[in-house]
Design a protein around this motif. Structure first.
Motif, PDB file in Angstrom:
ATOM      1  N   LYS A  23       0.733  -1.117  -0.046  1.00 36.39           N
ATOM      2  CA  LYS A  23      -0.081  -0.056   0.165  1.00 36.39           C
ATOM      3  C   LYS A  23       0.853   1.118   0.156  1.00 36.39           C
ATOM      4  O   LYS A  23       1.824   1.381   0.839  1.00 36.39           O
ATOM      5  N   TYR A  24       0.649   2.068  -0.902  1.00 31.86           N
ATOM      6  CA  TYR A  24       1.294   3.293  -0.901  1.00 31.86           C
ATOM      7  C   TYR A  24       0.489   4.519  -0.472  1.00 31.86           C
ATOM      8  O   TYR A  24      -0.527   4.671  -0.532  1.00 31.86           O
ATOM      9  N   TYR A  25       1.105   5.344   0.386  1.00 32.29           N
ATOM     10  CA  TYR A  25       0.376   6.386   1.066  1.00 32.29           C
ATOM     11  C   TYR A  25       1.033   7.851   0.618  1.00 32.29           C
ATOM     12  O   TYR A  25       2.016   8.194   0.735  1.00 32.29           O
ATOM     13  N   VAL A  26       0.138   8.062  -0.554  1.00 30.84           N
ATOM     14  CA  VAL A  26       0.598   9.384  -0.918  1.00 30.84           C
ATOM     15  C   VAL A  26      -0.582  10.371  -1.208  1.00 30.84           C
ATOM     16  O   VAL A  26      -1.854   9.862  -1.427  1.00 30.84           O
ATOM     17  N   SER A  27      -0.364  11.797  -1.447  1.00 28.70           N
ATOM     18  CA  SER A  27      -1.311  12.581  -1.702  1.00 28.70           C
ATOM     19  C   SER A  27      -0.660  13.484  -2.788  1.00 28.70           C
ATOM     20  O   SER A  27       0.589  13.502  -2.790  1.00 28.70           O
ATOM     21  N   ILE A  28      -1.332  14.185  -3.750  1.00 31.28           N
ATOM     22  CA  ILE A  28      -0.827  15.058  -4.919  1.00 31.28           C
ATOM     23  C   ILE A  28      -1.535  16.374  -4.359  1.00 31.28           C
ATOM     24  O   ILE A  28      -2.994  16.403  -4.526  1.00 31.28           O
ATOM     25  N   THR A  29      -1.000  17.449  -4.389  1.00 32.20           N
ATOM     26  CA  THR A  29      -1.360  18.666  -4.099  1.00 32.20           C
ATOM     27  C   THR A  29      -0.740  19.598  -5.386  1.00 32.20           C
ATOM     28  O   THR A  29       0.656  19.658  -5.645  1.00 32.20           O
ATOM     29  N   GLN A  30      -1.436  20.203  -6.005  1.00 31.18           N
ATOM     30  CA  GLN A  30      -1.227  20.950  -7.286  1.00 31.18           C
ATOM     31  C   GLN A  30      -1.626  22.453  -7.022  1.00 31.18           C
ATOM     32  O   GLN A  30      -2.698  22.727  -6.470  1.00 31.18           O
ATOM     33  N   ILE A  31      -0.714  23.115  -7.092  1.00 30.28           N
ATOM     34  CA  ILE A  31      -0.690  24.712  -6.982  1.00 30.28           C
ATOM     35  C   ILE A  31      -0.442  25.418  -8.001  1.00 30.28           C
ATOM     36  O   ILE A  31       0.492  25.192  -8.507  1.00 30.28           O
ATOM     37  N   GLU A  32      -1.262  26.328  -8.489  1.00 29.42           N
ATOM     38  CA  GLU A  32      -1.234  27.227  -9.454  1.00 29.42           C
ATOM     39  C   GLU A  32      -1.477  28.720  -9.180  1.00 29.42           C
ATOM     40  O   GLU A  32      -2.450  29.136  -8.703  1.00 29.42           O
ATOM     41  N   TYR A  33      -0.461  29.738  -9.595  1.00 28.51           N
ATOM     42  CA  TYR A  33      -0.755  30.774  -9.051  1.00 28.51           C
ATOM     43  C   TYR A  33      -1.361  31.660 -10.562  1.00 28.51           C
ATOM     44  O   TYR A  33      -0.818  31.527 -11.709  1.00 28.51           O
ATOM     45  N   VAL A  34      -2.661  32.086 -10.479  1.00 27.72           N
ATOM     46  CA  VAL A  34      -3.316  32.855 -11.673  1.00 27.72           C
ATOM     47  C   VAL A  34      -3.078  34.084 -11.330  1.00 27.72           C
ATOM     48  O   VAL A  34      -3.937  34.858 -10.477  1.00 27.72           O
ATOM     49  N   PHE A 124       8.296  31.435  -2.232  1.00 29.40           N
ATOM     50  CA  PHE A 124       6.865  30.676  -2.040  1.00 29.40           C
ATOM     51  C   PHE A 124       7.522  29.511  -1.114  1.00 29.40           C
ATOM     52  O   PHE A 124       8.520  28.683  -1.672  1.00 29.40           O
ATOM     53  N   GLN A 125       6.825  29.116  -0.040  1.00 30.72           N
ATOM     54  CA  GLN A 125       7.132  28.099   0.849  1.00 30.72           C
ATOM     55  C   GLN A 125       6.001  27.295   1.238  1.00 30.72           C
ATOM     56  O   GLN A 125       5.111  27.957   1.767  1.00 30.72           O
ATOM     57  N   ILE A 126       5.983  26.109   1.159  1.00 30.65           N
ATOM     58  CA  ILE A 126       4.770  25.250   1.759  1.00 30.65           C
ATOM     59  C   ILE A 126       5.286  24.167   2.569  1.00 30.65           C
ATOM     60  O   ILE A 126       6.454  23.740   2.622  1.00 30.65           O
ATOM     61  N   LYS A 127       4.652  24.011   3.825  1.00 32.25           N
ATOM     62  CA  LYS A 127       4.539  22.858   4.591  1.00 32.25           C
ATOM     63  C   LYS A 127       3.452  21.999   4.343  1.00 32.25           C
ATOM     64  O   LYS A 127       2.269  22.460   4.699  1.00 32.25           O
ATOM     65  N   ASN A 128       3.573  20.945   4.162  1.00 29.92           N
ATOM     66  CA  ASN A 128       2.405  19.962   3.798  1.00 29.92           C
ATOM     67  C   ASN A 128       2.498  18.790   4.846  1.00 29.92           C
ATOM     68  O   ASN A 128       3.638  17.874   4.468  1.00 29.92           O
ATOM     69  N   LYS A 129       1.787  18.582   5.985  1.00 28.91           N
ATOM     70  CA  LYS A 129       2.067  17.453   6.868  1.00 28.91           C
ATOM     71  C   LYS A 129       0.916  16.401   6.829  1.00 28.91           C
ATOM     72  O   LYS A 129       0.551  15.852   7.913  1.00 28.91           O
ATOM     73  N   VAL A 130       0.171  16.665   5.847  1.00 28.71           N
ATOM     74  CA  VAL A 130      -1.157  15.938   5.714  1.00 28.71           C
ATOM     75  C   VAL A 130      -0.718  14.373   5.910  1.00 28.71           C
ATOM     76  O   VAL A 130      -0.061  14.025   5.210  1.00 28.71           O
ATOM     77  N   LEU A 131      -1.462  13.913   6.735  1.00 27.31           N
ATOM     78  CA  LEU A 131      -1.431  12.180   7.111  1.00 27.31           C
ATOM     79  C   LEU A 131      -0.081  11.752   7.488  1.00 27.31           C
ATOM     80  O   LEU A 131       0.013  10.393   7.685  1.00 27.31           O
ATOM     81  N   PHE A 132       0.838  12.555   7.869  1.00 31.47           N
ATOM     82  CA  PHE A 132       2.052  12.280   8.529  1.00 31.47           C
ATOM     83  C   PHE A 132       1.609  11.936  10.029  1.00 31.47           C
ATOM     84  O   PHE A 132       2.652  10.869  10.446  1.00 31.47           O
ATOM     85  N   ASP A 133       0.726  12.346  10.759  1.00 33.80           N
ATOM     86  CA  ASP A 133       0.588  11.797  11.819  1.00 33.80           C
ATOM     87  C   ASP A 133      -0.438  10.324  11.753  1.00 33.80           C
ATOM     88  O   ASP A 133      -0.309   9.806  13.040  1.00 33.80           O
ATOM     89  N   LEU A 134      -0.482   9.979  10.532  1.00 39.60           N
ATOM     90  CA  LEU A 134      -1.120   8.535  10.525  1.00 39.60           C
ATOM     91  C   LEU A 134      -0.354   7.488  10.168  1.00 39.60           C
ATOM     92  O   LEU A 134      -0.344   6.069  10.472  1.00 39.60           O
ATOM     93  N   PHE A 135       0.451   7.719   8.984  1.00 35.73           N
ATOM     94  CA  PHE A 135       1.389   6.867   8.099  1.00 35.73           C
ATOM     95  C   PHE A 135       2.647   7.419   8.204  1.00 35.73           C
ATOM     96  O   PHE A 135       3.082   8.510   7.660  1.00 35.73           O
ATOM     97  N   ASP A 136       3.610   6.657   8.763  1.00 39.37           N
ATOM     98  CA  ASP A 136       4.927   6.725   8.733  1.00 39.37           C
ATOM     99  C   ASP A 136       5.658   6.926   7.432  1.00 39.37           C
ATOM    100  O   ASP A 136       6.524   7.835   7.162  1.00 39.37           O
ATOM    101  N   ASP A 137       4.932   6.191   6.250  1.00 40.36           N
ATOM    102  CA  ASP A 137       5.672   6.162   5.179  1.00 40.36           C
ATOM    103  C   ASP A 137       4.760   7.109   3.978  1.00 40.36           C
ATOM    104  O   ASP A 137       5.048   6.949   2.884  1.00 40.36           O
ATOM    105  N   GLN A 138       4.041   8.142   4.600  1.00 36.25           N
ATOM    106  CA  GLN A 138       3.344   8.887   3.659  1.00 36.25           C
ATOM    107  C   GLN A 138       4.230   9.831   3.048  1.00 36.25           C
ATOM    108  O   GLN A 138       5.215  10.398   3.582  1.00 36.25           O
ATOM    109  N   LYS A 139       3.984  10.123   1.797  1.00 38.16           N
ATOM    110  CA  LYS A 139       4.467  10.930   0.975  1.00 38.16           C
ATOM    111  C   LYS A 139       3.617  12.016   0.407  1.00 38.16           C
ATOM    112  O   LYS A 139       2.375  11.683   0.041  1.00 38.16           O
ATOM    113  N   ASN A 140       3.915  13.319   0.469  1.00 32.66           N
ATOM    114  CA  ASN A 140       2.945  14.392  -0.254  1.00 32.66           C
ATOM    115  C   ASN A 140       3.742  15.054  -1.132  1.00 32.66           C
ATOM    116  O   ASN A 140       4.647  15.726  -1.061  1.00 32.66           O
TER     117      ASN A 140
END
Length: 166
Positions: A23-34, A124-140
């Motif tokens: 099982k892979y634990y991954v999220s994908i966040t797309q950010i676009e400056y308009v 531009f700086q982003i911190k994305n800790k989504v699901l890190f508190d649940l899955f040790d091998d989460q990748k964002n």
């Protein structure tokens, strides 16, 4: 006949022994400056089952996503969690992220967020800790399109920030 059954059993056992479920634990966040809208538009894609597991652990053990249940309550939980786990600074200033809403597409939950009133972006700086508190091998994975430049970050618990300078 007995030999054929034994052969089938050995073959099936051998095939199943080398097949592992991963099982892979991954999220994908797309950010676009308009620039025309002076807006940073954010779409975060997260597996429904992973987020549901998190919501059950944190907020409500009976919650079920994508079943037509109490979406107003679910939206409040999603908003609260995402705004706790995601931070964006533009030009060295922490910005307020607005949760717009979410939708489901099969096993993916799309979360829509926005930062308004961005005249220009020099850093531009982003911190994305989504699901890190649940899955040790989460990748964002964070994919950006800012000032006509594309950049991708892979954030992990040990390295949960990405920085761009223009």
């Amino acid at each position: 006949m007995k030999t054929l059954k034994q052969l089938l059993f050995i073959t099936a056992f051998a095939l199943l022994s080398f097949t592992s479920v991963h099982k892979y634990y991954v999220s994908i966040t797309q950010i676009e400056y308009v620039k025309e809208k002076q807006s940073l538009q954010i779409i975060s894609r997260i597996f429904v089952d992973d987020f549901e597991k998190l919501m059950r652990k944190r907020y409500d053990s009976n919650i079920t996503l994508n079943n037509g249940g109490n979406e107003e309550v679910i939206d409040q939980y999603v908003k609260k969690y995402l705004l706790e786990k995601m931070e964006i600074s533009i030009n060295d200033e922490l910005k307020k992220i607005t949760f717009i809403g979410k939708k489901y597409d099969d096993d993916i939950m799309y979360c829509y967020l926005e930062i308004e009133n961005i005249a220009s972006i020099k850093s531009f700086q982003i911190k994305n800790k989504v699901l890190f508190d649940l899955f040790d091998d989460q990748k964002n994975i964070v994919r950006t399109n800012i000032n006509d430049k594309n950049k991708t970050f892979v954030l992990i618990a040990e390295k949960d920030k990405g920085l761009l300078n223009f």
